[in-house]
Design an enzyme around this catalytic site. Structure first.
Site, PDB file in Angstrom:
ATOM      1  N   HIS A  72      49.578  14.889  46.473  1.00 47.00           N
ATOM      2  CA  HIS A  72      49.916  14.793  47.906  1.00 47.00           C
ATOM      3  C   HIS A  72      51.427  14.716  48.066  1.00 47.00           C
ATOM      4  CE1 HIS A  72      45.998  13.461  50.100  1.00 47.00           C
ATOM      5  NE2 HIS A  72      45.750  14.409  49.197  1.00 47.00           N
ATOM      6  N   TYR A 200      48.074   6.453  58.000  1.00 44.92           N
ATOM      7  CA  TYR A 200      48.184   5.003  58.211  1.00 44.92           C
ATOM      8  C   TYR A 200      48.414   4.810  59.710  1.00 44.92           C
ATOM      9  CZ  TYR A 200      49.065   4.419  53.153  1.00 44.92           C
ATOM     10  OH  TYR A 200      48.976   4.411  51.775  1.00 44.92           O
ATOM     11  N   PRO A 292      47.068  -3.932  49.992  1.00 47.75           N
ATOM     12  CA  PRO A 292      46.962  -2.516  49.603  1.00 47.75           C
ATOM     13  C   PRO A 292      47.705  -1.556  50.544  1.00 47.75           C
ATOM     14  CG  PRO A 292      44.859  -3.355  50.369  1.00 47.75           C
ATOM     15  CD  PRO A 292      45.772  -4.517  50.281  1.00 47.75           C
ATOM     16  N   LYS A 296      50.172  -0.179  46.005  1.00 52.78           N
ATOM     17  CA  LYS A 296      50.979  -0.582  44.847  1.00 52.78           C
ATOM     18  C   LYS A 296      50.218  -1.352  43.775  1.00 52.78           C
ATOM     19  CE  LYS A 296      54.454   1.523  46.094  1.00 52.78           C
ATOM     20  NZ  LYS A 296      54.313   2.853  45.486  1.00 52.78           N
ATOM     21  N   TYR A 384      57.334   4.459  48.480  1.00 53.70           N
ATOM     22  CA  TYR A 384      55.915   4.841  48.427  1.00 53.70           C
ATOM     23  C   TYR A 384      55.604   5.642  47.159  1.00 53.70           C
ATOM     24  CZ  TYR A 384      51.303   6.212  50.122  1.00 53.70           C
ATOM     25  OH  TYR A 384      49.932   6.380  50.241  1.00 53.70           O
TER      26      TYR A 384
HETATM   27  P1  FAS Z   1      41.343  -5.953  37.527  1.00 53.71           P
HETATM   28  O1  FAS Z   1      41.000  -7.108  38.439  1.00 53.71           O
HETATM   29  O2  FAS Z   1      41.063  -4.562  37.960  1.00 53.71           O
HETATM   30  O3  FAS Z   1      40.574  -6.118  36.127  1.00 53.71           O
HETATM   31  C1  FAS Z   1      40.476  -7.394  35.523  1.00 53.71           C
HETATM   32  C2  FAS Z   1      39.305  -7.374  34.568  1.00 53.71           C
HETATM   33  O4  FAS Z   1      39.296  -8.628  33.876  1.00 53.71           O
HETATM   34  C3  FAS Z   1      37.963  -7.239  35.278  1.00 53.71           C
HETATM   35  O5  FAS Z   1      37.191  -6.217  34.693  1.00 53.71           O
HETATM   36  C4  FAS Z   1      37.299  -8.611  35.087  1.00 53.71           C
HETATM   37  O6  FAS Z   1      35.897  -8.527  34.902  1.00 53.71           O
HETATM   38  C5  FAS Z   1      37.975  -9.116  33.821  1.00 53.71           C
HETATM   39  N1  FAS Z   1      38.020 -10.580  33.726  1.00 53.71           N
HETATM   40  C6  FAS Z   1      38.326 -11.455  34.719  1.00 53.71           C
HETATM   41  N2  FAS Z   1      38.234 -12.721  34.261  1.00 53.71           N
HETATM   42  C7  FAS Z   1      37.856 -12.643  32.955  1.00 53.71           C
HETATM   43  C8  FAS Z   1      37.578 -13.603  31.956  1.00 53.71           C
HETATM   44  N3  FAS Z   1      37.690 -14.916  32.198  1.00 53.71           N
HETATM   45  N4  FAS Z   1      37.198 -13.166  30.722  1.00 53.71           N
HETATM   46  C9  FAS Z   1      37.106 -11.836  30.473  1.00 53.71           C
HETATM   47  N5  FAS Z   1      37.351 -10.866  31.373  1.00 53.71           N
HETATM   48  C10 FAS Z   1      37.720 -11.284  32.603  1.00 53.71           C
HETATM   49  N6  FAS Z   1      45.112  -1.555  44.939  1.00 53.71           N
HETATM   50  C11 FAS Z   1      45.568  -0.456  45.544  1.00 53.71           C
HETATM   51  O7  FAS Z   1      46.605   0.062  45.139  1.00 53.71           O
HETATM   52  N7  FAS Z   1      44.880   0.080  46.624  1.00 53.71           N
HETATM   53  C12 FAS Z   1      43.712  -0.469  47.089  1.00 53.71           C
HETATM   54  O8  FAS Z   1      43.121   0.015  48.047  1.00 53.71           O
HETATM   55  C13 FAS Z   1      43.195  -1.617  46.468  1.00 53.71           C
HETATM   56  N8  FAS Z   1      42.020  -2.184  46.889  1.00 53.71           N
HETATM   57  C14 FAS Z   1      41.565  -3.340  46.270  1.00 53.71           C
HETATM   58  C15 FAS Z   1      40.357  -3.973  46.667  1.00 53.71           C
HETATM   59  C16 FAS Z   1      39.912  -5.152  46.039  1.00 53.71           C
HETATM   60  C17 FAS Z   1      38.625  -5.820  46.500  1.00 53.71           C
HETATM   61  C18 FAS Z   1      40.667  -5.713  44.989  1.00 53.71           C
HETATM   62  C19 FAS Z   1      40.217  -6.996  44.322  1.00 53.71           C
HETATM   63  C20 FAS Z   1      41.848  -5.093  44.579  1.00 53.71           C
HETATM   64  C21 FAS Z   1      42.298  -3.898  45.207  1.00 53.71           C
HETATM   65  N9  FAS Z   1      43.467  -3.251  44.794  1.00 53.71           N
HETATM   66  C22 FAS Z   1      43.942  -2.132  45.394  1.00 53.71           C
HETATM   67  C23 FAS Z   1      44.228  -3.756  43.702  1.00 53.71           C
HETATM   68  C24 FAS Z   1      43.555  -3.292  42.438  1.00 53.71           C
HETATM   69  O9  FAS Z   1      43.532  -1.900  42.416  1.00 53.71           O
HETATM   70  C25 FAS Z   1      44.296  -3.921  41.307  1.00 53.71           C
HETATM   71  O10 FAS Z   1      45.704  -3.776  41.462  1.00 53.71           O
HETATM   72  C26 FAS Z   1      43.873  -3.385  39.962  1.00 53.71           C
HETATM   73  O11 FAS Z   1      42.476  -3.529  39.848  1.00 53.71           O
HETATM   74  C27 FAS Z   1      44.625  -4.179  38.897  1.00 53.71           C
HETATM   75  O12 FAS Z   1      44.051  -3.905  37.697  1.00 53.71           O
HETATM   76  P2  FAS Z   1      43.918  -5.050  36.584  1.00 53.71           P
HETATM   77  O13 FAS Z   1      45.209  -5.772  36.470  1.00 53.71           O
HETATM   78  O14 FAS Z   1      43.357  -4.359  35.396  1.00 53.71           O
HETATM   79  O15 FAS Z   1      42.884  -6.124  37.156  1.00 53.71           O
HETATM   80  C1  PHB Z   2      42.550   4.153  48.986  1.00 58.52           C
HETATM   81  O1  PHB Z   2      42.343   5.385  48.968  1.00 58.52           O
HETATM   82  O2  PHB Z   2      41.680   3.319  48.651  1.00 58.52           O
HETATM   83  C2  PHB Z   2      43.906   3.649  49.428  1.00 58.52           C
HETATM   84  C3  PHB Z   2      44.940   4.549  49.615  1.00 58.52           C
HETATM   85  C4  PHB Z   2      46.183   4.081  50.020  1.00 58.52           C
HETATM   86  C5  PHB Z   2      46.359   2.731  50.251  1.00 58.52           C
HETATM   87  C6  PHB Z   2      45.314   1.832  50.064  1.00 58.52           C
HETATM   88  C7  PHB Z   2      44.076   2.288  49.650  1.00 58.52           C
HETATM   89  O3  PHB Z   2      47.572   2.280  50.666  1.00 58.52           O
END
Ligand code: FAS
Ligand code: PHB
Length: 389
Positions: A72, A200, A292, A296, A384
């Site tokens: 994009h 957005y 989000p 980032k 961005y």
């Molecule tokens: P993660 O949380 O992805 O992974 C951590 C892992 O550790 C999980 O698999 C978990 O099961 C494991 N774990 C936890 N505790 C443990 C323990 N005690 N023992 C063993 N394993 C354990 N980012 C965006 O950029 N855009 C978005 O739209 C967006 N939406 C999101 C929505 C939600 C609901 C959440 C929670 C996050 C969102 N994020 C978004 C942020 C997300 O993308 C994170 O930045 C990304 O998952 C980070 O990756 P990890 O650091 O690997 O952590």
């Molecule tokens: C998504 O596609 O989930 C998404 C994209 C951009 C954002 C947040 C979420 O800033």
């Protein structure tokens, strides 16, 4: 058991680090407390910076992304009933890749399995020990037995609710937090996206985001009260509200269809400092959370992995700990720049209950300046697409 690096967490940061280490000949074991299917059932990020794309290619996990991902070159800010395009490519010479985190995670898992990497899922009670010594180890429960893995380093890639940050003596940690008074209600539906790029929207009724996973799968979000209940939102109610927050051309052209995922994510900014404690390193969401709005979260996890992998590679290949010693400062410098950007985008695009008429006018003035000043648009665009590593 013994290995060089124990990685706690099989999300994108743990898996990406594991792949880079394995390809560099550095042994590692990944532990996760849940199943592989549970991880793949989570729907999260959708936009990858070029730095993240480069790391996935370096990890040998980019073949499907390069085939199916959507480059994009811009996105739109919608307000006052109109779209205003931010020309990422024209302003910065760079673009982003639209490709879901679920797919990134699946590709990394596939690469790890193909490379013979060891991942232990449904590992209970994972606990890091003696990371303030030269002989750290990790225990976990599986099949009724407590297992021990001796190692050189522990990577805490276990997210915001993980055990790693909680294992650090609280007096050694400084945390910074901002909790926002709203959440995002998001759906996934197999309908064509309302636009070929992301939108957005800042609207008096609240923020909305139109994103996608492919040309046939849309990802939509609307700002909602933090105590909202998913079960109170039918698809029809969601689409009606989404259309009310978009310019008429999009509201009229939107194709709707049944959602197969619907969830509410709370919004917070959070940073824990420092990100290293002896031989324990905090990575990704274990150390920081961003709203989000700036896309980032996943991308910061990737840059943390980059800094930590470089340090570990130097340790084993060049017998130098300079990279490991610099990890926390280097990572936090980029983290805080992204936390600032995500905060500023959130403040600019959402309705705040206590903003008042003055706050509303400030948002309108900021948006107007942003889309009429090349300097302001360029500053937005370079944040961005992702600031340099
Ligand atoms: P993660 O949380 O992805 O992974 C951590 C892992 O550790 C999980 O698999 C978990 O099961 C494991 N774990 C936890 N505790 C443990 C323990 N005690 N023992 C063993 N394993 C354990 N980012 C965006 O950029 N855009 C978005 O739209 C967006 N939406 C999101 C929505 C939600 C609901 C959440 C929670 C996050 C969102 N994020 C978004 C942020 C997300 O993308 C994170 O930045 C990304 O998952 C980070 O990756 P990890 O650091 O690997 O952590
Ligand atoms: C998504 O596609 O989930 C998404 C994209 C951009 C954002 C947040 C979420 O800033």
């Amino acid at each position: 058991m013994r290995t060089h690096v124990v990685i706690i967490g099989s999300g994108p940061s743990g898996l990406l680090l594991g792949q880079l280490l394995t390809r560099a000949g550095i042994d590692n074991i990944v532990l996760d407390r849940v199943s592989k299917d549970y991880i793949l059932g989570r729907v999260r990020a959708g936009v990858l910076e070029e730095g993240t794309v480069g790391l996935l290619r370096e990890a040998g996990a980019a073949e499907r992304m390069d085939r199916e991902g959507l480059p994009h070159g811009g996105f739109s800010l919608a307000f006052d009933g109109r779209d205003h395009r931010i020309d990422l490519l024209g302003l910065t010479g760079h673009q982003v890749m639209v490709y879901g985190q679920t797919e990134v995670t699946a590709d990394l898992m596939e690469g790890r399995e193909a490379g013979g990497g060891q991942t232990i899922y449904e590992a209970g009670n994972v606990t890091p020990y003696d990371f303030d010594t030269a002989s750290p180890y990790v225990t976990y429960d599986k099949d009724g037995t407590t297992h021990r893995i001796d190692c050189d380093f522990i990577a805490g890639c276990d997210g915001y609710h993980g055990v790693s940050r909680r294992s650090v003596p609280q007096q050694a940690l400084t945390t910074f937090e901002r909790v926002y008074p709203f959440g995002w209600l998001g759906i996934l539906a197999d309908v064509p996206p309302v636009s070929h790029e992301l939108i957005y929207a800042n609207h008096p009724r609240g923020f909305a985001l139109c994103s996608m996973r492919s040309q046939t799968r849309s990802r939509y979000y609307i700002q909602c009260p933090v105590d909202e209940k998913v079960e109170d939102w039918s698809d029809d109610r969601f689409y009606d509200e989404l259309r009310r927050r978009l310019p008429a051309e999009h509201a009229e052209s939107m194709v709707t269809g049944p959602s197969f995922e619907k969830s509410i994510a709370p919004l917070r900014s959070f940073v824990a400092e420092p990100m290293r404690f002896g031989s324990l390193f905090l990575v990704g969401d274990a150390a920081h959370i961003v709203p989000p709005t700036g896309a980032k979260g996943l991308n910061l996890a990737a840059s943390d992995v980059h800094y930590l992998f470089e340090g570990l590679r130097e340790h084993y290949a060049e017998k130098s700990d300079a990279g490991l010693d610099a990890y926390s400062d280097r990572a936090l410098k980029r983290v805080w720049r992204a936390v600032r950007f995500s905060w500023s985008m959130t403040m600019m695009m959402h309705r705040f209950p206590d903003a008042g008429a003055f706050g509303q006018k400030i948002q309108e003035a900021e948006l107007d300046y942003l889309v009429t000043s090349r300097a302001a648009s360029t500053a937005l665009a370079e944040n961005y697409i992702g600031l340099p590593y």
